[in-house]
Design a protein around this motif. Sequence first.
Motif, PDB file in Angstrom:
ATOM      1  N   ASP A  61      40.754  48.934  56.761  1.00 34.34           N
ATOM      2  CA  ASP A  61      41.054  47.765  55.947  1.00 34.34           C
ATOM      3  C   ASP A  61      39.890  46.782  56.099  1.00 34.34           C
ATOM      4  N   LEU A  62      38.818  47.054  55.363  1.00 33.59           N
ATOM      5  CA  LEU A  62      37.585  46.251  55.501  1.00 33.59           C
ATOM      6  C   LEU A  62      37.852  44.765  55.214  1.00 33.59           C
ATOM      7  N   PRO A  63      37.159  43.885  55.978  1.00 30.72           N
ATOM      8  CA  PRO A  63      35.963  44.142  56.792  1.00 30.72           C
ATOM      9  C   PRO A  63      36.238  44.624  58.212  1.00 30.72           C
ATOM     10  N   PHE A  64      37.509  44.871  58.560  1.00 29.36           N
ATOM     11  CA  PHE A  64      37.791  45.434  59.878  1.00 29.36           C
ATOM     12  C   PHE A  64      37.322  46.897  59.926  1.00 29.36           C
ATOM     13  N   GLY A  65      36.613  47.255  60.989  1.00 31.00           N
ATOM     14  CA  GLY A  65      36.274  48.644  61.214  1.00 31.00           C
ATOM     15  C   GLY A  65      35.153  49.212  60.374  1.00 31.00           C
ATOM     16  N   ARG A  66      34.146  48.384  60.090  1.00 32.94           N
ATOM     17  CA  ARG A  66      32.946  48.957  59.467  1.00 32.94           C
ATOM     18  C   ARG A  66      32.287  49.920  60.468  1.00 32.94           C
ATOM     19  N   PRO A  97      31.320  44.712  48.140  1.00 35.60           N
ATOM     20  CA  PRO A  97      32.579  44.201  47.585  1.00 35.60           C
ATOM     21  C   PRO A  97      33.578  45.327  47.331  1.00 35.60           C
ATOM     22  N   ILE A  98      34.861  44.954  47.329  1.00 33.42           N
ATOM     23  CA  ILE A  98      35.957  45.923  47.303  1.00 33.42           C
ATOM     24  C   ILE A  98      36.542  46.065  45.896  1.00 33.42           C
ATOM     25  N   MET A 136      35.489  42.770  44.523  1.00 27.95           N
ATOM     26  CA  MET A 136      35.550  41.418  45.058  1.00 27.95           C
ATOM     27  C   MET A 136      34.950  41.380  46.459  1.00 27.95           C
ATOM     28  N   PRO A 137      34.296  40.265  46.830  1.00 24.61           N
ATOM     29  CA  PRO A 137      33.696  40.183  48.174  1.00 24.61           C
ATOM     30  C   PRO A 137      34.732  40.392  49.274  1.00 24.61           C
ATOM     31  N   GLN A 138      34.312  40.973  50.376  1.00 21.96           N
ATOM     32  CA  GLN A 138      35.199  41.153  51.523  1.00 21.96           C
ATOM     33  C   GLN A 138      35.537  39.796  52.123  1.00 21.96           C
ATOM     34  N   GLU A 139      36.777  39.667  52.592  1.00 18.75           N
ATOM     35  CA  GLU A 139      37.233  38.406  53.177  1.00 18.75           C
ATOM     36  C   GLU A 139      37.586  38.616  54.638  1.00 18.75           C
ATOM     37  N   GLY A 140      37.161  37.689  55.510  1.00 18.87           N
ATOM     38  CA  GLY A 140      37.475  37.771  56.937  1.00 18.87           C
ATOM     39  C   GLY A 140      36.249  38.136  57.753  1.00 18.87           C
TER      40      GLY A 140
END
Length: 218
Positions: A61-66, A97-98, A136-140
């Motif tokens: 669940d990006l940006p977690f765990g790139r 972006p996602i 859309m840009p990644q958030e967090g």
Amino acid sequence: MADALGARTGCSFVLISDPTELTAEKLASINPKFIFIPHWSHRIKPDIYEKFECVIFHMTDLPFGRGGSPLQNLIACGIYETKISALRCVEEMDAGPIYLKKSLCLHGSAEEIFLRASDIIGDMIVEILEKLPEPMPQEGLPTVFKRRRPEEGDLSVVQTLEQAFDLIRMLDAEGYPSAFIQVGPFKIEFTRASRKTDQVVAEVRISIAGNTKERDKQ
């Protein structure tokens, strides 16, 4: 997957599985609208992602765990539910972006999870082609996983049955070095684990250490 997607969408798909064939020259001859990259452990070159719309599928669940080994790192963290993120390829790894995300359960062997993920990714590709979502840009705040190494499959370092079960199953897929222990001259590898009340049952393969063909892809 390419044939099945062609039948579902009416679009023409070209499958490229050899990294040496993924070149700007070859792609120019195909002139694709999208390049979908569902399971790929190689860097995409700038002359490809700057010219073509490259959609990567990443199992967090990006940006977690790139970063590397997302399935194994998630399970090692005790995470059993995740998202598959479809993102645009950019210079920074897994930072684009996602387009969309879909849920994925991480129970079962790695092979079973990859099969489940493949079906979900197929649905995501169809949805992208039908709806053309704007990425859309990644958030967090991002977190980054390090690619796991074959020696991290050593069962002797885990402390609980649950950890042993997870270590065996998360490496149980073609192309991955199995969980193992080394006893004297022998390397003992484990696959097909099942969790029982007070034990883990698994299949075992015994070989002479040093003669085992290591697979470095994780």
